[in-house]
Design a protein around this motif. Structure first.
Motif, mmCIF file in Angstrom:
data_model
loop_
_atom_site.group_PDB
_atom_site.id
_atom_site.type_symbol
_atom_site.label_atom_id
_atom_site.label_comp_id
_atom_site.label_asym_id
_atom_site.label_seq_id
_atom_site.Cartn_x
_atom_site.Cartn_y
_atom_site.Cartn_z
ATOM 1 N N PRO A 125 19.464 -7.257 16.426
ATOM 2 C CA PRO A 125 20.103 -5.951 16.286
ATOM 3 C C PRO A 125 19.517 -4.922 17.245
ATOM 4 O O PRO A 125 18.308 -4.935 17.520
ATOM 5 N N SER A 126 20.367 -4.042 17.734
ATOM 6 C CA SER A 126 19.908 -3.013 18.683
ATOM 7 C C SER A 126 18.984 -2.003 18.025
ATOM 8 O O SER A 126 18.109 -1.434 18.678
ATOM 9 N N GLY A 127 19.198 -1.746 16.730
ATOM 10 C CA GLY A 127 18.348 -0.788 16.031
ATOM 11 C C GLY A 127 18.423 0.591 16.665
ATOM 12 O O GLY A 127 19.497 1.153 16.857
ATOM 13 N N ASP A 223 10.104 15.824 12.055
ATOM 14 C CA ASP A 223 11.475 15.643 11.579
ATOM 15 C C ASP A 223 12.224 14.497 12.235
ATOM 16 O O ASP A 223 13.313 14.142 11.798
ATOM 17 N N TYR A 224 11.688 13.924 13.280
ATOM 18 C CA TYR A 224 12.410 12.853 13.956
ATOM 19 C C TYR A 224 11.473 12.021 14.835
ATOM 20 O O TYR A 224 10.366 12.437 15.161
ATOM 21 N N ARG A 244 16.867 11.187 19.751
ATOM 22 C CA ARG A 244 16.109 11.771 18.642
ATOM 23 C C ARG A 244 16.688 11.253 17.339
ATOM 24 O O ARG A 244 17.825 11.548 17.005
ATOM 25 N N ASN A 245 15.882 10.500 16.628
ATOM 26 C CA ASN A 245 16.320 9.825 15.410
ATOM 27 C C ASN A 245 15.689 10.522 14.201
ATOM 28 O O ASN A 245 14.474 10.437 14.008
ATOM 29 N N SER A 255 16.421 7.497 10.218
ATOM 30 C CA SER A 255 17.604 7.390 9.359
ATOM 31 C C SER A 255 18.830 6.849 10.081
ATOM 32 O O SER A 255 19.640 6.121 9.497
ATOM 33 N N ALA A 256 19.001 7.167 11.367
ATOM 34 C CA ALA A 256 20.178 6.697 12.096
ATOM 35 C C ALA A 256 20.142 5.189 12.345
ATOM 36 O O ALA A 256 21.182 4.568 12.593
#
Length: 278
Positions: A125-127, A223-224, A244-245, A255-256
């Protein structure tokens, strides 16, 4: 093996945050998409009780074949890939949620050989990797010259071996923890650099030893997570992306990435005897 007109039976190995998300999505949305949950395994099976239907709890992972899965999804730890990967591929397609395990050159080779031998697909998976398919196409065309990935996170989000980040203080700012090949980084941060491992798979000609990575601790990133990818091609061609995840303090996975992983699962219809970045 399931056909396009039958339900795809999915086994989930691991019930951390990502495993919980996948199990919930399969139970809620799987029927409409042609997915059925075959089993869920966790190192501590007590964690599953009351959350997963009893008939879906697999107590002994070595008996996974009894559940007749079409795809087994590992979202646990690289050690599981090492111990069970070949066995999984002998019975089903296999999605490696801990592709840092593939930094072991011998294991990588044996898994690829098993996929060919049994006509299965080894899914990666690319993740959190942005542009993985583009990197793979550039690689396959012979035009990929260099690839660098930097991952920056709050120090509470790292799970590292050794004492490289044993002492940190809030407000200390930015600190480069390690820079080198992804092959060197994977054993150091097996739970944190799966994005880099996916990139190394996409950049097959460079591989884990040729793709370069850097991990950065930054107390300002509350936060990311930040993933930077620098791709170099011929004649001055280059691409630089910054992703930015969103992530809470202490979160290994942004989370993304959860939805990205789910989208990867949606393409698991079998590609026969190959390694497939999805």
């Amino acid at each position: 093996m399931a056909t396009s007109s039958s339900s795809l039976r999915i086994g989930v190995v691991g019930y951390g945050h990502l495993g919980q998300y996948l199990v919930k999505r399969i139970l809620q949305d799987g029927a409409a998409l042609g997915f059925t949950l075959a089993f869920v395994w966790n190192r501590n099976s007590d964690k599953l009780k009351g959350l997963v239907p009893d008939e879906l709890i697999l107590g002994d992972l070595s008996s996974f074949a009894d559940r007749r899965c079409d795809v087994i999804v590992e979202v646990c730890h690289p050690q599981i890939v090492k111990e069970f990967g070949l066995h999984f591929l002998s019975q089903s397609h296999f999605m490696v949620g801990s592709p840092s395990a593939l930094s072991d050159a011998d294991l990588n080779k044996r898994l690829r050989q098993a996929a060919q031998q049994y006509g299965r697909t080894l899914y990666v998976p690319s993740g959190a990797l942005w542009g993985g398919q583009d990197i793979q196409r550039l690689n396959d065309s012979g035009a990929l010259k260099a690839l660098f990935i930097r991952m920056s996170k709050h120090p509470s989000c790292f799970r590292l071996t050794g004492d490289i980040l044993s002492h940190w203080t809030e407000g200390e700012g930015r600190r480069v923890l390690f820079r080198g090949s992804v092959a060197e980084l994977c054993p150091l941060a097996p739970n944190n650099v799966n994005t880099m491992a996916a990139a190394a798979v996409a950049a097959g000609t460079l591989g884990f030893t040729g793709v370069q990575g850097e991990i950065v601790s930054d107390t300002a990133l509350s936060d990311y997570h930040v993933v930077e990818v620098e791709v170099t091609g011929p004649d001055g061609f280059s691409v630089h992306t910054v992703r930015r995840n969103p992530a809470r303090l202490g979160a290994v996975t942004g989370s993304a990435t959860y939805n990205s992983f789910w989208n990867s699962l949606l393409v698991c219809k079998g590609h026969g005897g190959r390694v497939y970045l999805c």
